[in-house]
Design a protein around this motif. Structure first.
Motif, mmCIF file in Angstrom:
data_model
loop_
_atom_site.group_PDB
_atom_site.id
_atom_site.type_symbol
_atom_site.label_atom_id
_atom_site.label_comp_id
_atom_site.label_asym_id
_atom_site.label_seq_id
_atom_site.Cartn_x
_atom_site.Cartn_y
_atom_site.Cartn_z
ATOM 1 N N UNK A 1 -34.074 18.266 -43.695
ATOM 2 C CA UNK A 1 -32.649 18.592 -43.551
ATOM 3 C C UNK A 1 -31.778 17.753 -44.474
ATOM 4 N N UNK A 2 -32.005 16.458 -44.500
ATOM 5 C CA UNK A 2 -31.152 15.583 -45.303
ATOM 6 C C UNK A 2 -31.361 15.808 -46.793
ATOM 7 N N UNK B 234 -22.016 11.131 -61.177
ATOM 8 C CA UNK B 234 -21.936 11.621 -59.810
ATOM 9 C C UNK B 234 -21.573 10.459 -58.893
ATOM 10 N N UNK B 235 -20.666 10.713 -57.966
ATOM 11 C CA UNK B 235 -20.258 9.742 -56.955
ATOM 12 C C UNK B 235 -20.795 10.206 -55.610
ATOM 13 N N UNK B 236 -21.599 9.353 -54.978
ATOM 14 C CA UNK B 236 -22.199 9.692 -53.695
ATOM 15 C C UNK B 236 -21.657 8.733 -52.641
ATOM 16 N N UNK B 237 -20.891 9.262 -51.713
ATOM 17 C CA UNK B 237 -20.367 8.448 -50.623
ATOM 18 C C UNK B 237 -21.420 8.312 -49.519
ATOM 19 N N UNK B 238 -21.345 7.186 -48.782
ATOM 20 C CA UNK B 238 -22.333 6.902 -47.730
ATOM 21 C C UNK B 238 -23.744 7.011 -48.304
ATOM 22 N N UNK B 239 -23.939 6.376 -49.464
ATOM 23 C CA UNK B 239 -25.161 6.586 -50.236
ATOM 24 C C UNK B 239 -26.404 5.997 -49.593
ATOM 25 N N UNK B 240 -26.269 5.099 -48.621
ATOM 26 C CA UNK B 240 -27.436 4.533 -47.954
ATOM 27 C C UNK B 240 -27.865 5.348 -46.738
ATOM 28 N N UNK B 241 -27.110 6.392 -46.399
ATOM 29 C CA UNK B 241 -27.425 7.200 -45.231
ATOM 30 C C UNK B 241 -28.528 8.205 -45.494
ATOM 31 N N UNK B 242 -28.784 9.060 -44.510
ATOM 32 C CA UNK B 242 -29.864 10.026 -44.622
ATOM 33 C C UNK B 242 -29.713 10.945 -45.816
ATOM 34 N N UNK C 174 -25.692 2.241 -38.032
ATOM 35 C CA UNK C 174 -26.089 1.024 -38.743
ATOM 36 C C UNK C 174 -27.492 1.110 -39.315
ATOM 37 N N UNK C 175 -28.052 2.291 -39.396
ATOM 38 C CA UNK C 175 -29.394 2.431 -39.938
ATOM 39 C C UNK C 175 -29.327 2.932 -41.376
ATOM 40 N N UNK C 176 -30.220 2.445 -42.210
ATOM 41 C CA UNK C 176 -30.369 2.935 -43.580
ATOM 42 C C UNK C 176 -31.610 3.803 -43.623
ATOM 43 N N UNK C 177 -31.448 5.056 -43.995
ATOM 44 C CA UNK C 177 -32.569 5.969 -44.010
ATOM 45 C C UNK C 177 -32.648 6.801 -42.741
ATOM 46 N N UNK C 178 -33.867 7.181 -42.336
ATOM 47 C CA UNK C 178 -34.066 8.157 -41.287
ATOM 48 C C UNK C 178 -34.827 7.603 -40.093
ATOM 49 N N UNK C 179 -34.517 8.154 -38.918
ATOM 50 C CA UNK C 179 -35.237 7.870 -37.685
ATOM 51 C C UNK C 179 -36.181 9.046 -37.411
#
Length: 339
Positions: free
Chosen positions: A154-155, A175-183, A329-334
């Protein structure tokens, strides 16, 4: 236990005729459901019948499924895309094909696959078995575990459909990616780099080294910097935050650039604001996509795309995983494992 045949055409349009091989599938399965909207505590384990694949569908024995913010969004409030509960959430799947419906030619039982169930109404991955359109899946790269593969669909599909299908990101573009550490963000950084773009990512300072390790050329602490003022003339912006943030971020676009938001409910106000500024904006809702999944599988197999796993929980601990995900507060995926 039900004996389910390997592929072949069946009169009922569902499972194939008996061939030389067969696979044993239970009549019931475990799943994580909820009866009411609310916090993680509303999630509980239930027993449900194992579904049968219809035409053009496959039945997958789920080995892992990942969580996304849309999971806790639908779990806790109404007015999104799903009707009132009870329902089983989850869209990300990695597992093995155990049966196919009539018309399926891409896979056979025994194939390892990963993919995203059609969003939003194809939910149900938080279970031992799930059916879905065959063309929502791709073959799992042999070098990926089911945990890694489940973290992608999905991500990463969202990032791919924003950057490639919608923005047509080209080598040399900014390219500008906001919330770049997220899923979505951490996949977007890697996809953009694989396409030869110059990547600017926003994140808290604690995640800057992480983003650089993924290939980001420039990282900005959104807590201490006015990003819309500091960054100008970018060709593509991915904004997963909200309409107000995206509208402010329009300042960073070049005259021929495009901003793509993934907040579908706020489309009209964002597109109107972009029109007033004389720039382009679009709002994307991720779609199940065999071609996109195949492209992501190829990137993962080559090492150009790697998921970051923030935590792994057994299916029974889905509520704990939801609670952690909601902290933001998580970086990446659960990921939930389904044994």
């Amino acid at each position: 236990m039900a004996i389910v045949p390997f592929p072949g055409a069946a009169d009922d349009g569902k499972l194939g005729d008996m061939s030389e091989q067969s696979i044993s599938i239970p009549e019931t399965m475990r799943a994580i459901s909820q009866d009411v909207l609310g916090g993680p505590e509303v999630l509980h384990e239930v027993e449900r019948p194992v579904p049968q694949p219809g035409p053009s569908e496959i039945l997958v024995r789920v080995r892992a499924t990942a969580l996304n913010p849309t999971d806790w969004g639908h779990r806790s409030r109404t007015g999104l895309f799903l009707p009132e509960p009870p329902f089983v959430l989850g869209w990300d799947v990695s597992g093995e094909v155990v049966a196919i419906g009539v018309g399926v030619t891409l896979f056979e039982p025994g194939d390892e696959v990963f993919g995203m169930l059609p969003y939003p109404h194809g939910h149900g991955a938080a279970a031992e078995y799930v059916t879905g359109p065959a063309r929502a899946f791709a073959r799992k790269p042999a070098g990926l575990s089911h945990i890694q593969a489940a973290a992608i669909p999905l991500a990463a599909l969202t990032a791919w459909q924003v950057l490639v299908d919608t923005a047509d990101l080209q080598a040399g573009q900014r390219v500008l990616i906001h919330a770049a550490a997220g899923g979505v963000g951490h996949f977007a950084v890697q996809i953009a780099k694989a396409r030869g773009a110059y990547v600017i990512g926003t994140a808290s300072s604690a995640n800057h080294d992480f983003l650089r390790s993924l290939g980001a050329d420039e990282v900005i602490d959104y807590r201490t910097t006015d990003v819309a003022e500091a960054v100008r003339n970018v060709d593509v912006i991915l904004d997963p935050i909200d309409a107000d943030h995206a509208i402010e971020s329009l300042k960073s676009l070049s005259p021929n650039g495009i901003l793509v938001s993934i907040r579908a409910r706020e489309a009209e106000v964002l597109i109107a604001a972009a029109r007033e500024r004389g720039v382009r904006a679009a709002v994307l809702l991720v779609e199940a996509d065999h071609a996109g999944m195949t492209a992501l599988a190829d990137l993962a197999a080559s090492g150009a795309l790697r998921p970051t796993i923030a935590g792994v929980f057994p299916l029974a601990d889905a509520a704990k995983a939801h609670a952690l995900g909601e902290t933001g507060r998580t970086a990446g995926k659960l990921v939930l494992t389904v044994d």
